[in-house]
Design a protein around this motif. Structure first.
Motif, PDB file in Angstrom:
ATOM      1  N   SER A  45       0.974  -1.588   0.078  1.00 40.45           N
ATOM      2  CA  SER A  45       0.272  -0.038  -0.139  1.00 40.45           C
ATOM      3  C   SER A  45       0.893   1.202  -0.411  1.00 40.45           C
ATOM      4  N   HIS A  46      -0.014   2.507  -0.464  1.00 39.84           N
ATOM      5  CA  HIS A  46       1.102   3.543  -0.469  1.00 39.84           C
ATOM      6  C   HIS A  46       0.357   4.486   0.536  1.00 39.84           C
ATOM      7  N   LEU A  47       1.444   4.820   1.576  1.00 36.70           N
ATOM      8  CA  LEU A  47       1.371   6.054   2.119  1.00 36.70           C
ATOM      9  C   LEU A  47       1.843   7.629   2.097  1.00 36.70           C
ATOM     10  N   PRO A  48       0.911   8.186   3.162  1.00 33.62           N
ATOM     11  CA  PRO A  48       1.715   9.827   2.931  1.00 33.62           C
ATOM     12  C   PRO A  48       3.131   9.887   3.906  1.00 33.62           C
ATOM     13  N   SER A  49       3.977   9.857   3.046  1.00 29.51           N
ATOM     14  CA  SER A  49       5.067   9.953   4.468  1.00 29.51           C
ATOM     15  C   SER A  49       5.211  10.983   5.691  1.00 29.51           C
ATOM     16  N   ALA A  50       4.392  12.183   5.358  1.00 28.94           N
ATOM     17  CA  ALA A  50       3.979  12.685   6.062  1.00 28.94           C
ATOM     18  C   ALA A  50       3.337  11.571   7.608  1.00 28.94           C
ATOM     19  N   SER A  51       2.928  10.803   7.126  1.00 28.28           N
ATOM     20  CA  SER A  51       1.735   9.789   8.638  1.00 28.28           C
ATOM     21  C   SER A  51       3.000   9.330   9.111  1.00 28.28           C
ATOM     22  N   LEU A 109       5.523   9.713  -0.871  1.00 32.65           N
ATOM     23  CA  LEU A 109       4.612   8.778  -0.828  1.00 32.65           C
ATOM     24  C   LEU A 109       5.452   7.537  -0.060  1.00 32.65           C
ATOM     25  N   THR A 110       5.193   6.741   0.271  1.00 36.68           N
ATOM     26  CA  THR A 110       6.166   5.662   1.110  1.00 36.68           C
ATOM     27  C   THR A 110       5.805   4.135   0.778  1.00 36.68           C
ATOM     28  N   VAL A 111       5.681   3.331   0.122  1.00 35.43           N
ATOM     29  CA  VAL A 111       4.963   1.960   0.321  1.00 35.43           C
ATOM     30  C   VAL A 111       6.250   0.836   1.252  1.00 35.43           C
ATOM     31  N   VAL A 112       4.934   0.663   1.462  1.00 37.13           N
ATOM     32  CA  VAL A 112       5.225  -0.092   2.945  1.00 37.13           C
ATOM     33  C   VAL A 112       4.200  -1.739   2.720  1.00 37.13           C
ATOM     34  N   ARG A 113       4.689  -2.550   3.230  1.00 42.56           N
ATOM     35  CA  ARG A 113       4.509  -4.555   3.557  1.00 42.56           C
ATOM     36  C   ARG A 113       3.522  -4.380   3.865  1.00 42.56           C
ATOM     37  N   ILE A 114       2.356  -4.491   4.000  1.00 41.07           N
ATOM     38  CA  ILE A 114       1.850  -5.187   5.377  1.00 41.07           C
ATOM     39  C   ILE A 114       0.742  -6.867   5.592  1.00 41.07           C
ATOM     40  N   ILE A 152      -2.411   9.639  -3.631  1.00 36.38           N
ATOM     41  CA  ILE A 152      -3.100   9.531  -3.019  1.00 36.38           C
ATOM     42  C   ILE A 152      -4.247   8.512  -2.662  1.00 36.38           C
ATOM     43  N   GLY A 153      -4.625   7.218  -1.934  1.00 37.90           N
ATOM     44  CA  GLY A 153      -5.531   6.562  -2.650  1.00 37.90           C
ATOM     45  C   GLY A 153      -6.002   6.011  -3.252  1.00 37.90           C
ATOM     46  N   THR A 154      -4.718   5.843  -4.443  1.00 33.90           N
ATOM     47  CA  THR A 154      -4.557   4.807  -5.298  1.00 33.90           C
ATOM     48  C   THR A 154      -4.210   3.599  -5.118  1.00 33.90           C
ATOM     49  N   THR A 155      -4.738   2.502  -5.415  1.00 33.20           N
ATOM     50  CA  THR A 155      -3.742   0.581  -5.220  1.00 33.20           C
ATOM     51  C   THR A 155      -2.833   0.395  -5.846  1.00 33.20           C
ATOM     52  N   ALA A 156      -1.937   0.416  -4.492  1.00 37.44           N
ATOM     53  CA  ALA A 156      -0.554   0.394  -5.079  1.00 37.44           C
ATOM     54  C   ALA A 156      -0.424  -0.889  -6.593  1.00 37.44           C
ATOM     55  N   ALA A 157       0.396  -0.592  -7.426  1.00 39.33           N
ATOM     56  CA  ALA A 157       0.908  -1.189  -8.808  1.00 39.33           C
ATOM     57  C   ALA A 157       1.782  -2.224  -8.452  1.00 39.33           C
ATOM     58  N   SER A 158       0.897  -3.905  -9.429  1.00 40.34           N
ATOM     59  CA  SER A 158       2.283  -5.074  -8.846  1.00 40.34           C
ATOM     60  C   SER A 158       3.689  -4.547 -10.107  1.00 40.34           C
ATOM     61  N   ALA A 159       4.013  -6.051  -9.985  1.00 41.88           N
ATOM     62  CA  ALA A 159       5.003  -5.725 -11.031  1.00 41.88           C
ATOM     63  C   ALA A 159       5.194  -5.833 -12.189  1.00 41.88           C
ATOM     64  N   LEU A 160       3.722  -6.144 -12.493  1.00 40.85           N
ATOM     65  CA  LEU A 160       3.279  -6.198 -13.772  1.00 40.85           C
ATOM     66  C   LEU A 160       2.587  -4.609 -14.359  1.00 40.85           C
ATOM     67  N   GLY A 161       2.233  -3.654 -13.752  1.00 38.02           N
ATOM     68  CA  GLY A 161       2.295  -2.439 -13.988  1.00 38.02           C
ATOM     69  C   GLY A 161       0.756  -2.660 -13.754  1.00 38.02           C
ATOM     70  N   ASP A 162       0.316  -3.430 -12.999  1.00 36.92           N
ATOM     71  CA  ASP A 162      -1.578  -3.730 -13.397  1.00 36.92           C
ATOM     72  C   ASP A 162      -1.573  -3.604 -11.531  1.00 36.92           C
ATOM     73  N   PRO A 163      -2.956  -3.361 -11.027  1.00 40.95           N
ATOM     74  CA  PRO A 163      -3.340  -3.401  -9.246  1.00 40.95           C
ATOM     75  C   PRO A 163      -2.631  -5.216  -8.655  1.00 40.95           C
TER      76      PRO A 163
END
Length: 462
Positions: free
Chosen positions: A31-37, A55-60, A118-129
């Protein structure tokens, strides 16, 4: 995307072939979260709606995301628990009709969020959701097959998508994005490790046949050579393969030189059959998938029990084995004494028509149309009705709590003490799950009565 499977009797896999899996299954989502948060900077003068925030990419970890996913397991009164389950994300092209939309309301807010990412879905390695993968496997007579599917089936699906060259449904033909080199060359993907792979030289006459067609044809030929019986004439409806050659035909038909688009159904069917053949060479009851419709609160089943007497299975079996269906003393059709017609494993039953071909159903999930999805083994679906399962989850605060409540109730009222597994996935209408119909009250009286009867030894089992 969901994937279900059943297991049946099987031969023990020789220990020399049980190599550790080399696949790196992603049991998390990105997921993408704003770095400020994450790291507030008091010196920043940028406003909260500034479109240039990093934006910071986080693994949940998915199993830690209690508000999105939950699972509960019980062995009931059995000696051991043979059920298994799996949850995570897999690497394969998208197959949705449209890309996911931002959940931010209002045109101005949505535009600002889009500009800020913000609010967009993190893309996979294929460039897809990301493609989420949830599965429940019901073991029968042991755990080898269900454990194998838990650890390997997702890898078979990824491999099949690459080998059959499945294309993204969200990328236009003129899209400059291409698959990563690791996915363009299927040989770079690790293959399932249950058995050594068989390399076949391609005859010169087949050099013009596209590789996906050769793979489909080779798979069916392996079934014919290894198992025979029903599989000598079997042809999946979603496969596009060259005509079956006949040894009596002096002029065999030429191989196909073109193919239609590879579909998700083709990929899943190939992956299921490939996994089944590999397991059977090395060497039940049904699982259930339900949706809860937000508007009505009703359970919407996505799967049907694979009984020989069901219309779909009866047509499939009678097409090839018209003399193999018999009716028992209760009036139920059976396939050579078997009550189930689809499963993984069990080489002997494969000869008479038991198949691992998946029964695929496509559902377009509109925003908030469904509240949640439930996957469960027969220890739950064989004891509780679809609506009881859904209503129990409605009363829970989180998916994990819902899964646990379903398993606890099924174990409490069960008459045979079967293994029970329940997996609950939160969907867009989760917050409104009790608004439709009677909410969770529709089966509450029935559930309370069943619980009272279960506690009374004089009435239980009647």
């Amino acid at each position: 995307m969901t994937s279900l499977a059943k297991t049946s009797r099987f031969l023990r896999v020789p220990s020399a072939l049980c190599l550790p899996s080399r696949r790196n299954f992603h049991n998390y989502f990105v997921s993408h979260l704003p770095s400020a948060s994450l790291f507030p900077d008091s010196r920043s003068t940028a406003g909260p709606s500034a479109p240039n925030r990093d934006l910071t990419v986080v693994r949940i970890p998915l199993r830690s995301a209690k508000h999105h996913f939950g699972v509960a397991v019980s062995r009931g009164q059995r000696i051991q628990n043979e059920d298994t389950n799996q949850a995570g994300t897999i690497t394969m092209p998208a197959f949705a009709k449209r890309p996911p939309i931002s959940l931010v309301r209002g045109q101005d807010a949505a535009a600002a969020a889009k500009a800020a990412g913000i609010g967009t879905t993190a893309a996979s390695a294929l460039g897809d959701p990301q493609v989420f993968y949830f599965a429940v496997f019901d073991g029968h007579g042991g755990t080898e097959c269900s454990d194998f599917l838990r650890d390997e089936l997702h890898g078979y699906i990824e491999q099949a998508a690459a080998d059959l060259q499945l294309q993204s449904s969200l990328q236009k033909k003129d899209d400059p994005k291409k698959l990563p080199s690791s996915l363009q060359d299927p040989s770079t993907l690790s293959s399932p490790t249950i058995l050594p792979q068989h390399d076949h030289e391609v005859p010169p006459s087949e050099s013009s046949t596209p590789r996906p067609l050769r793979l489909q044809s080779d798979l069916l030929q392996e079934y014919r050579r290894t198992i025979g019986g029903y599989w000598r004439r079997f042809r999946p409806s979603c496969f596009t393969i060259p005509p079956i050659p006949s040894s009596r035909d002096p002029n065999p038909p030429p191989p196909l030189t073109s193919q239609g688009p590879i579909t998700l159904e083709t990929v899943l069917t190939y992956a299921f059959l490939r996994a089944d053949l590999d397991f059977v060479t090395a060497q039940a009851r049904d699982t259930r998938v339900l949706l809860c419709e937000t508007k009505t609160g009703l359970a919407v089943p996505l799967t049907a029990d694979h009984r020989p007497s069901s219309p779909t299975e009866s047509r499939r079996l009678r097409r090839y084995l018209s003399d193999s269906l018999v009716t028992d003393s209760f009036g139920e059709e059976r396939l050579h004494g078997l009550a189930n017609s689809r499963s993984f494993g069990d080489m002997g039953s494969k000869r008479i028509g038991v198949s691992a071909e998946p029964d695929i159903v496509r559902v377009d999930l509109h925003p908030a149309q469904y509240s949640f999805m439930v996957l469960c083994s027969d220890g739950v679906s064989g004891t509780l009705s679809d609506q009881e399962i859904v209503d129990i989850v409605k009363e829970a605060g989180t998916p994990e709590e819902g899964a646990r409540s379903v398993v606890e109730y099924a174990t409490e009222v069960s008459s045979d003490g079967d293994n029970a597994t329940c997996l609950v996935v939160r969907l867009g209408g989760w917050e409104r799950r009790c608004e439709g119909g009677l909410g969770s009250m529709g089966t509450k009286e029935v559930r309370e009565m069943r619980r009272v009867e279960a506690e009374d030894p004089r009435r239980r089992g009647r």
